[in-house]
Scaffold this active site. Structure first.
Site, short mmCIF file in Angstrom:
data_model
loop_
_atom_site.label_atom_id
_atom_site.label_comp_id
_atom_site.label_asym_id
_atom_site.label_seq_id
_atom_site.Cartn_x
_atom_site.Cartn_y
_atom_site.Cartn_z
N ARG A 67 8.16 4.45 -4.48
CA ARG A 67 8.21 3.41 -3.45
C ARG A 67 7.19 2.31 -3.74
NH1 ARG A 67 7.67 5.17 2.73
NH2 ARG A 67 5.54 5.51 2.04
N GLU B 98 11.48 1.90 14.56
CA GLU B 98 10.60 2.98 14.10
C GLU B 98 9.34 3.01 14.95
OE1 GLU B 98 9.81 2.22 9.95
OE2 GLU B 98 9.45 0.10 10.31
N TYR C 89 0.84 -1.20 0.00
CA TYR C 89 0.00 0.00 0.00
C TYR C 89 0.87 1.25 0.00
CZ TYR C 89 0.84 0.98 5.00
OH TYR C 89 1.40 1.29 6.21
N LYS D 236 6.57 -1.92 1.88
CA LYS D 236 5.37 -1.35 2.54
C LYS D 236 4.19 -2.30 2.32
CE LYS D 236 3.15 3.15 3.26
NZ LYS D 236 3.65 3.40 4.62
N LEU E 277 11.10 0.97 7.17
CA LEU E 277 10.60 1.50 5.91
C LEU E 277 11.37 2.75 5.51
CD1 LEU E 277 8.18 1.00 3.89
CD2 LEU E 277 7.06 2.88 5.08
N ARG F 285 -6.54 -20.74 -2.51
CA ARG F 285 -5.57 -20.56 -1.43
C ARG F 285 -4.39 -21.53 -1.58
NH1 ARG F 285 -3.85 -22.07 3.51
NH2 ARG F 285 -3.44 -20.43 5.05
#
Length: 285
Positions: free
Chosen positions: A52, A180, A33, A148, A205, A100
């Site tokens: 990114r 972080e 995301y 991310k 990140l 799956r």
């Protein structure tokens, strides 16, 4: 009034959106995301977020179903369709729906691309004036935090632990040093006015706002030191703050109950926030 969202090539009211229960984002957290801030109806630091996104997609062999030009058009159109002046655009890309299996489906499996907006007064954030308190928690996330991904359960747990302890956020700690915040980059200012922040690696990140703040600091004669720092060093610092796309620069006034300096937002933090808002607002597209 319902927001207009974008899903797999179509615009629709949020209540009409449907995603397969077999989507790998739901079953396997197999997705990434980005969050882009909007000021004055314009995109802040869009280029960095788009780059990114591409980097995260490559790292996971995800297909981004639109090219660079179309991606920018989509961001501008979702702002226009929702009349967004201040807030953010959330984009999520997953590997799509497949039976799956731990093995990735074939590369030609259609991916899922979803975008929505959230209105937020990003300039009038009270935390920018008062600062926030943080507590430390062990960093129990996976080893590729530089991507991310949508694997956000543990950061949510950390944030909830902070809330339960009466704090605003959590700083995650691994091997004795800060990695972080739950959804932001952690920084401190030493007694001799050096801006210290963790060096980039798989452990954290590569924040878009982080990079811009370090650039602004260096351009204004502030010494920047990219290295790990301990909780004790942070508690003894002259200032502490976090950076993120929609919070910009937010002062931290206490860590695990220990007051940072006089317990008030520091002058360097306030200068960096003002510089960031002024320069990035002017450059928004």
């Amino acid at each position: 009034m319902s927001r207009t969202i974008y899903l797999n090539g179509s615009w629709m009211p949020e209540g009409e959106a449907k995603i397969s229960p077999f989507d790998r984002g739901f079953l396997m957290s197999d997705g990434i995301y980005e969050v882009t801030c909007v000021l004055d109806g314009k995109l802040v630091e869009y280029e960095g977020h788009a780059a990114r996104l591409q980097r995260s997609a490559r790292a996971l062999d995800l297909n981004l179903p639109v090219d660079e030009a179309e991606l920018l058009v989509l961001h501008r159109e979702i702002v226009a369709r929702n009349g967004l002046e201040q807030g953010m655009i959330y984009l999520q890309l997953t590997r799509g729906a497949a039976d799956r299996d731990f093995i990735f489906p074939p590369m030609d499996t259609p991916s899922t691309l979803f975008m929505f907006t959230q209105a937020k007064d990003v300039l009038g954030n009270p935390a920018a004036e008062a600062g926030i308190s943080v507590v430390t928690v062990p960093d129990l996330r996976w080893g590729r935090r530089d991507i991310k991904t949508v694997q956000l359960l543990y950061p949510s747990m950390a944030k909830m632990e902070a809330k339960a302890k009466g704090a605003d956020d959590a700083w995650m700690v691994e091997d004795g040093v800060v990695t972080e915040a739950s959804s932001a980059t952690a920084h401190i200012v030493s007694a001799d006015d050096r801006l210290i922040t963790r060096d980039l690696s798989h452990a954290l990140l590569p924040g878009i706002t982080r990079a811009s703040v370090l650039e602004l600091a260096a351009a204004h004669g502030i010494t920047v030191e990219e290295r790990a720092f301990t909780v004790e060093e942070a508690q003894a610092a002259r200032e502490a703050f976090i950076t993120s796309a929609t919070n910009f620069v937010i002062p931290v006034t206490s860590i695990d109950g220990a007051r940072i300096a006089d317990g008030k937002p520091g002058p360097l933090t306030q200068v960096l926030r003002a510089l960031y808002v002024d320069t990035r607002r002017a450059a928004a597209i």
